[in-house]
Design an enzyme around this catalytic site. Sequence first.
Site, PDB file in Angstrom:
ATOM      1  CD  GLU A 141      95.411 103.160 -19.636  1.00  0.00           C
ATOM      2  OE1 GLU A 141      95.269 102.385 -20.612  1.00  0.00           O
ATOM      3  OE2 GLU A 141      96.147 102.912 -18.674  1.00  0.00           O
ATOM      4  CB  THR A 188      85.482 103.684   0.769  1.00  0.00           C
ATOM      5  OG1 THR A 188      85.011 104.403   1.917  1.00  0.00           O
ATOM      6  CG2 THR A 188      84.832 102.317   0.726  1.00  0.00           C
ATOM      7  CB  THR A 191      87.848 105.570  -3.320  1.00  0.00           C
ATOM      8  OG1 THR A 191      88.666 104.426  -3.540  1.00  0.00           O
ATOM      9  CG2 THR A 191      86.909 105.773  -4.492  1.00  0.00           C
ATOM     10  CG  ASP A 240      93.638  91.277  -6.992  1.00  0.00           C
ATOM     11  OD1 ASP A 240      93.467  92.325  -7.645  1.00  0.00           O
ATOM     12  OD2 ASP A 240      94.429  91.176  -6.036  1.00  0.00           O
ATOM     13  CB  CYS A 386     115.356  90.859 -30.712  1.00  0.00           C
ATOM     14  SG  CYS A 386     115.944  92.325 -31.567  1.00  0.00           S
ATOM     15  NE  ARG A 470     120.125 102.274 -31.784  1.00  0.00           N
ATOM     16  CZ  ARG A 470     119.341 103.275 -32.188  1.00  0.00           C
ATOM     17  NH1 ARG A 470     119.260 103.570 -33.468  1.00  0.00           N
ATOM     18  NH2 ARG A 470     118.643 103.960 -31.305  1.00  0.00           N
ATOM     19  CG  HIS A 515     110.869  91.970 -30.656  1.00  0.00           C
ATOM     20  ND1 HIS A 515     111.423  91.628 -29.435  1.00  0.00           N
ATOM     21  CD2 HIS A 515     111.722  92.842 -31.234  1.00  0.00           C
ATOM     22  CE1 HIS A 515     112.564  92.280 -29.294  1.00  0.00           C
ATOM     23  NE2 HIS A 515     112.772  93.021 -30.365  1.00  0.00           N
ATOM     24  CD  GLU A 517     108.678  89.582 -28.194  1.00  0.00           C
ATOM     25  OE1 GLU A 517     108.933  88.705 -29.055  1.00  0.00           O
ATOM     26  OE2 GLU A 517     109.522  90.436 -27.844  1.00  0.00           O
TER      27      GLU A 517
HETATM   28  N1  GLN Z   1     120.651  95.107 -28.976  1.00  0.00           N
HETATM   29  C1  GLN Z   1     120.254  94.432 -30.148  1.00  0.00           C
HETATM   30  C2  GLN Z   1     120.139  95.367 -31.345  1.00  0.00           C
HETATM   31  O1  GLN Z   1     120.064  96.549 -31.197  1.00  0.00           O
HETATM   32  C3  GLN Z   1     118.962  93.686 -29.957  1.00  0.00           C
HETATM   33  C4  GLN Z   1     117.789  94.566 -29.729  1.00  0.00           C
HETATM   34  C5  GLN Z   1     116.609  93.857 -29.143  1.00  0.00           C
HETATM   35  O2  GLN Z   1     116.732  92.778 -28.561  1.00  0.00           O
HETATM   36  N2  GLN Z   1     115.454  94.462 -29.221  1.00  0.00           N
HETATM   37  O3  GLN Z   1     120.124  94.937 -32.466  1.00  0.00           O
END
Ligand code: GLN
Length: 541
Positions: A141, A188, A191, A240, A386, A470, A515, A517
């Site tokens: 892509e 069109t 395009t 869509d 997080c 961090r 995370h 997700e």
């Molecule tokens: N700011 C926070 C950290 O650095 C959380 C980071 C986040 O939510 N991805 O630890």
Amino acid sequence: MPKFIFVMGGVISGVGKGVTVASIATLLQARGFKVTAIKIDPYVNVDAGTMNPTEHGEVFVTEDGDETDQDIGNYERFLNTDIHRVNYMTTGRVYQSVIERERNLDYGGKCVEVVPHIPEEVIRRIRLATKKTGSEITIVEIGGTVGEYQNILFLEAARLMHYKDPNDCLFLLVTYLPIPGNLGEMKTKPTQYVVRQLNAAGIQPDFIICRSEEPVDEPRRKKISTFCSIPKDHVISNPDVESIYEVPLVLDRERFAEKIIKELNLKPKKKDLAAWQRMVKKLKNGSGTVKIGMIGKYFASGDFILPDAYISVIEAIKHAAAVNNVKAEIDWLNSDLYEKQPSAVKELKKYDGIIVPGGFGKRGVEGKILAIKYARENKIPFLGLCYGMQLATVEFARNVAKMAGANTTEINPKTKFPVIHIMADQSEKLAKKQYGNTMRLGGYPCFLTKGSKSFAAYGQKKISERHRHRYEFNNDFRKRLTAKGLLLAGLSPDGNLVEIVELPNHPFFVGTQFHPELKSRPLSPHPLFKEFIAAAKRLKK
Ligand code: GLN
């Protein structure tokens, strides 16, 4: 010999190229081919990690710790497989390699030039990813829109690969056909212009995929065919639809995979899309709804509200809703509002579940903490991701453990109660201004605590999840906070890092340092999201 499909976008950005690429990959994979997808981003940033989410949208973190574009997330979700660092490149990354090689005298005294050396490096990377993934068909892509200055060298790389192996390369153009309200007719011409632009770059598309509000009708198929010099059945309609996961089925009805397979001279194989079809049906047929409030701050773009920065969270909610046989109605709520107007937090009463996703910095933090307090006190299912987990810890410290002014040192380095503080190696990096790709990133193992909701959700002790942070839970406060009822439900294998906090006396209150997700997929929804939605459903009843 592997085959290559280059996908370019025309007319406007955000036309759904990533989802189209992921969908084509899904169709080919469902026919037994080994497929991978590569994303090329034209910006000079080496990765997406240094960009503000309102600029760029979500930063998707791979298992091996790359900070990439959200399209990589789509590839993972559709292909139900991990995509690694090798499948992602940016202008910055390509130039960086070429310049490093030049400094090492690897070009043997030659003049190093933008052409051919930059496209050559692009090609090297495409071939490397193909080899490492063992793919038979690699879909590439090319980010940006045809006609802009930034992606021209990537088009040149595609042209060169096609020139060398014309039978192994295909060009796909994903275009947009506007239906201006005042005309009421699909047009069109844009395009046609895009195809001219592509022709000027030495590329003639093999297929044109038409994104629009409506399916492409016969007269316009004919027009595109005639004026863009492609067979009529190579004009693919991609209108869509309600859910992005329907797109493979839409393209399948156009027999798109068969046409691609034929063009690439591959042997057709039996298709198996049954699991995908079942999943889409479930997604669409949920009976009843749960209302989920997402409290973030990266929604605004001028006068427009965009959920782009939280795309994986939103998708994970949808996957989890489908297996729970409900539909999730998601509202994006701006944490700034609760800060300015704390009483507004009462609006959370109408939600069956509340999510505080990841984030950085000071803006909106106190608003998020108010929302967390509301969810805790009113027993509304809560998932903190997080920053959401870190702020849940701060809220608990302040309001339950009575540590007035408790905070994360990201916000207040001088707080008396730094319940969240910077990781030791991270403060060294920040002192040296090493910001790029230096957070704690990618997959790490975690051990779950028996008896916790997380343990019940995963049904196993050892898990692995992806990180990007961090700061961390400060172990100096472990005793005081757990004594007041905070459960440390997940720890790093050495026991040093707190990865999950929970409240046992709450229907569902889970905060994760990682995370989840990022690992949720429509065919394998994430256990924590699944349980969160189940809890929301119970509350609703
Ligand atoms: N700011 C926070 C950290 O650095 C959380 C980071 C986040 O939510 N991805 O630890």
